[in-house]
Design an enzyme around this catalytic site. Sequence first.
Site, PDB file in Angstrom:
ATOM      1  N   PHE A  81     -32.170 -20.659  33.559  1.00  0.00           N
ATOM      2  CA  PHE A  81     -33.434 -20.219  34.144  1.00  0.00           C
ATOM      3  C   PHE A  81     -34.275 -21.379  34.660  1.00  0.00           C
ATOM      4  O   PHE A  81     -34.230 -22.494  34.124  1.00  0.00           O
ATOM      5  CB  PHE A  81     -34.286 -19.526  33.062  1.00  0.00           C
ATOM      6  CG  PHE A  81     -34.015 -18.063  32.889  1.00  0.00           C
ATOM      7  CD1 PHE A  81     -33.421 -17.301  33.872  1.00  0.00           C
ATOM      8  CD2 PHE A  81     -34.387 -17.433  31.716  1.00  0.00           C
ATOM      9  CE1 PHE A  81     -33.196 -15.946  33.691  1.00  0.00           C
ATOM     10  CE2 PHE A  81     -34.179 -16.080  31.525  1.00  0.00           C
ATOM     11  CZ  PHE A  81     -33.579 -15.343  32.515  1.00  0.00           C
ATOM     12  N   GLU A  82     -35.131 -21.091  35.643  1.00  0.00           N
ATOM     13  CA  GLU A  82     -36.173 -22.026  36.114  1.00  0.00           C
ATOM     14  C   GLU A  82     -35.612 -23.376  36.546  1.00  0.00           C
ATOM     15  O   GLU A  82     -36.230 -24.414  36.367  1.00  0.00           O
ATOM     16  CB  GLU A  82     -37.240 -22.249  35.019  1.00  0.00           C
ATOM     17  CG  GLU A  82     -37.776 -21.000  34.365  1.00  0.00           C
ATOM     18  CD  GLU A  82     -38.601 -20.142  35.318  1.00  0.00           C
ATOM     19  OE1 GLU A  82     -38.757 -20.531  36.478  1.00  0.00           O
ATOM     20  OE2 GLU A  82     -39.078 -19.085  34.904  1.00  0.00           O
ATOM     21  N   GLY A  83     -34.426 -23.350  37.147  1.00  0.00           N
ATOM     22  CA  GLY A  83     -33.738 -24.591  37.494  1.00  0.00           C
ATOM     23  C   GLY A  83     -32.896 -25.018  36.314  1.00  0.00           C
ATOM     24  O   GLY A  83     -33.382 -25.071  35.182  1.00  0.00           O
TER      25      GLY A  83
END
Length: 600
Positions: A409-411
């Site tokens: 997630f989120e990079g």
Amino acid sequence: MAAVLEQNRSGAVPVGGAFLFNDVGSARINTPELFTEEQRLYLKTALQFSTEQVLPQAEKIEAKDNALLRDLLRRAGELGLLMIDIPEAYGGLGLDKTTSLLIAEAMSMQGSWSVSFGAHTGIGTLPIVWFGNDAQKQKYLPKLATGELVAAYALTEQGSGSDALGAKTKAVLSPDGKEWLLNGSKLYITNAAFADVFVVFAKVDGDKFTGFIVDRGTPGFTVGPEEHKMGIRGSSTCPLYFEDARIPRENLLGEVGKGHKIAFNILNYGRLKLGAGVLGGMKLQLRNALLFAQERKQFQTSIASFPLIREKLARMTTLVHAVESMTYRTSGLVDTALAGADKTAADYEARLIAAIEEYAIESSIMKVYGSEALGYLVDDAVQIHGGAGYIEEYPVERSYRDARINRIFEGTNEINRMLIAGMLLKRTMKGTLPLFEVAQAVDEDLSAGRLPKARVEDELAAEEQAAENLKRLAIYTLKVAAETFGAEIEQRQEVLATVADIVMDAYAMDSMVTRTRQAADGKLDAARVAMTRQYATEANARSYDRARRALCATVKGDTLKEHLSKVARLELFTPYDPVELRETILQAVEKATGYPLSAV
């Protein structure tokens, strides 16, 4: 080293990344001990909601009961839990970021619910809060604040995950100029099966990365079938398809070609929130593992009395303390940067975005460290449960699977490690951070055999010194790599990632030492000291090894020997009694029946 970075551009708080150059404890930090009564009340309300309304429905959620998820969002909206980040002018509460993170923590006890909640309140809603025009805010935000509408965020495509700007979805104006025609697809979209509002990214005319607000039911827009996932199985995850989807021209979000500003700023905040978004699950699984260990007997003895089980519980507790200390320190930096700002001013959202971007280094640290700490903790929790940990009847089995997604997630964590080291270098080149000046001073000190000394002579003096040594390890190693590789350093991921790991340990140790001292009421708390010391002993060993490995990947021959000789002076080992540390921590854990530093 001297506290060389006192303030950010607003003159209120240290600039992002300054912890690496400032002395431990040179500035007061935000900690759970400093939460306001209002913040504690919101946390208590959110914890009660999770405990009474979410956890009892865990099996139904896991079975993909989308109607239940939507109903839970509505109920959370009735309690005001969806509107923390929405301005009062648009039906929200407009509260501080620490409160927002506290809600995220409380909602993270059940993975699928946490993801659904976070996608709605964070990446789904905030693009409209931060970048929407007044008409868009008036139309969507009041209903998103109550849960009448549910939001989703559509960025990822088959060929563009971490490389968000590689998106292939296209948008062109219709011949009459009244609509945008979107063509393409998106993957892995949370809340997709039941969301009403989608923030979608496409390239206008094939090259201008841009955001759009897309309503469910838009002609040409369809939601694909549910994905069947390893973890967070109860959350809705579907692909989206656009075939000449007709989007009203006024649903353009922000400016044409400026979609990267939306995507990257939302990701910065999402990374920070992920630090808080693992804490609830970590604390719950620590408590569950303790209770299981106390009840489970082997050889007529509770396994909670076995030293190796107690060692795991102590390590789990220490990880929680590290994540919590860094998370709320960082949210406090953002809140302080915004202190006194007029929330009704036209430029307030721009100031908020700037404050969050300022601490992008710390946010990436929280993303990587928090997600990996959760992984370590649930792994230990499964081990404590033994065979039962592998059985669906026990919540730890689900938590083990759910935890894995957080490193993606989120990079991805790989990308965020590059960002941590890369942003340190970029800010140095801009003159914001004095990496090379401080690195030169560190080099001179090491050559002369001068080592940092603790500013405060107390029980944590050795840990303070260790934290300062780690900062010097990171600074010196990054300086050598930058000088060696020049512009090519971005390609040396093995070096940048290693430096990032040292930086993360330095931030954790700095935060834990400072928090423990701030919380002292005339005398340092024994359990806090023990957790900090246990962390320091492990961080010292791994960080020195990482620095040595990075240098070996950077230089060769006599030059390498010279650098290794210098950094060897920073390797610090302070004798300690591991049994005493373990038992000091466990006494506090057993007394509290879980994490011993509860904020409510």
